[in-house]
Scaffold this motif. Structure first.
Motif, PDB file in Angstrom:
ATOM      1  N   ASN A 180       0.856  -1.226   0.014  1.00 33.79           N
ATOM      2  CA  ASN A 180      -0.124   0.092  -0.057  1.00 33.79           C
ATOM      3  C   ASN A 180       0.911   0.899   0.005  1.00 33.79           C
ATOM      4  OD1 ASN A 180      -1.603   2.234   0.737  1.00 33.79           O
ATOM      5  ND2 ASN A 180      -2.957   0.939   1.758  1.00 33.79           N
ATOM      6  N   THR A 181       0.849   1.902  -0.891  1.00 32.95           N
ATOM      7  CA  THR A 181       1.782   3.093  -1.241  1.00 32.95           C
ATOM      8  C   THR A 181       1.265   4.414  -0.346  1.00 32.95           C
ATOM      9  OG1 THR A 181       0.234   4.107  -2.768  1.00 32.95           O
ATOM     10  CG2 THR A 181       2.240   2.948  -3.416  1.00 32.95           C
ATOM     11  N   ARG A 182       0.178   4.365   0.421  1.00 31.57           N
ATOM     12  CA  ARG A 182      -0.096   5.330   1.321  1.00 31.57           C
ATOM     13  C   ARG A 182       0.577   4.524   2.832  1.00 31.57           C
ATOM     14  NH1 ARG A 182      -6.049   4.530   0.816  1.00 31.57           N
ATOM     15  NH2 ARG A 182      -5.834   4.716  -1.365  1.00 31.57           N
ATOM     16  N   THR A 183       0.861   3.603   3.104  1.00 26.02           N
ATOM     17  CA  THR A 183       1.186   3.140   4.534  1.00 26.02           C
ATOM     18  C   THR A 183       2.833   2.818   4.451  1.00 26.02           C
ATOM     19  OG1 THR A 183       0.327   1.265   4.281  1.00 26.02           O
ATOM     20  CG2 THR A 183      -0.862   2.798   5.354  1.00 26.02           C
TER      21      THR A 183
ATOM     22  N   SER B 219       9.053   5.152   3.458  1.00 23.87           N
ATOM     23  CA  SER B 219       9.751   5.895   2.215  1.00 23.87           C
ATOM     24  C   SER B 219      11.379   5.692   2.242  1.00 23.87           C
ATOM     25  CB  SER B 219       9.678   7.411   2.449  1.00 23.87           C
ATOM     26  OG  SER B 219       8.010   8.015   2.298  1.00 23.87           O
TER      27      SER B 219
ATOM     28  N   GLU C 156       3.405  14.074  -9.654  1.00 21.81           N
ATOM     29  CA  GLU C 156       3.693  13.177  -8.695  1.00 21.81           C
ATOM     30  C   GLU C 156       3.797  11.650  -9.363  1.00 21.81           C
ATOM     31  OE1 GLU C 156       2.555  12.496  -4.068  1.00 21.81           O
ATOM     32  OE2 GLU C 156       1.157  11.660  -5.290  1.00 21.81           O
TER      33      GLU C 156
ATOM     34  N   LYS D 127       8.779   2.766  -0.932  1.00 21.54           N
ATOM     35  CA  LYS D 127       8.433   3.787  -1.739  1.00 21.54           C
ATOM     36  C   LYS D 127       9.178   4.732  -2.010  1.00 21.54           C
ATOM     37  CE  LYS D 127       5.560   6.476   0.917  1.00 21.54           C
ATOM     38  NZ  LYS D 127       3.932   6.836   1.211  1.00 21.54           N
TER      39      LYS D 127
ATOM     40  N   THR E 118       8.926   8.789  -3.857  1.00 16.89           N
ATOM     41  CA  THR E 118       7.939   9.766  -4.556  1.00 16.89           C
ATOM     42  C   THR E 118       8.858  10.681  -5.277  1.00 16.89           C
ATOM     43  OG1 THR E 118       6.596   9.367  -2.702  1.00 16.89           O
ATOM     44  CG2 THR E 118       5.984  11.329  -4.167  1.00 16.89           C
TER      45      THR E 118
ATOM     46  N   LYS F 283       1.587   5.803 -10.100  1.00 18.68           N
ATOM     47  CA  LYS F 283       1.672   4.820  -9.251  1.00 18.68           C
ATOM     48  C   LYS F 283       2.334   3.718  -9.986  1.00 18.68           C
ATOM     49  CE  LYS F 283      -1.388   5.894  -5.417  1.00 18.68           C
ATOM     50  NZ  LYS F 283      -2.426   5.154  -4.573  1.00 18.68           N
TER      51      LYS F 283
END
Length: 146
Positions: free
Chosen positions: A23-26, A29, A49, A82, A84, A128
């Protein structure tokens, strides 16, 4: 009967080796010391982004994976991380592969194993992508909804 259990066991073992999306939200980094294009880290209205996430799983977890943008190594990414970026609109080539500066077997075949895909960055449309390793160790880069 033994052969049925053997086939089931082998199937489970092979499936367990493949990676799974995160899950890229959680996801955690990538640390700043593994980002080689700091200018791509700054968000701006004229930038798009781009989130690149590496799958979780045991397969390849001992080695860093390189991330390339337009042929330039911009980061190395670890298992279940991940990174960004904020990129200019337009056509780009996103790539991945073993880290050519990795230790020992981690850099083996780095150029040969590199995979790339074209991305089209449009303002207001975040991108993404996931980096996945198959059960046979081949890496791929593909869009993701995760």
């Amino acid at each position: 009967m033994k052969s049925i259990f053997l086939v089931i066991g082998m199937t489970v073992a092979v499936c367990a080796c493949a990676t799974k999306p995160i899950n890229t939200r959680t996801a955690r980094s990538t640390p700043a010391d593994r980002i080689f294009a700091p200018e791509l880290m700054q968000a701006a209205e004229d930038r798009v982004e781009l989130i690149v996430a590496r799958d979780a799983g045991a397969m390849g977890s001992g080695c860093m994976t390189a991330v390339y943008l337009d042929g330039r190594k911009v980061s190395t990414i670890d298992n279940a991380e991940k990174v960004t970026f904020h990129i200019a609109p337009g056509r780009h080539i996103l790539g991945t592969g073993p880290n050519p500066e990795g230790k020992a077997l981690c850099r083996l075949g780095a150029e040969r194993a590199r995979r790339e895909t074209e991305i089209i960055a449009e303002l207001g449309k975040p991108l993404k992508y996931r980096l996945a390793l198959s059960a046979n160790g081949e890496i791929s880069v593909m869009p993701t909804a995760f």
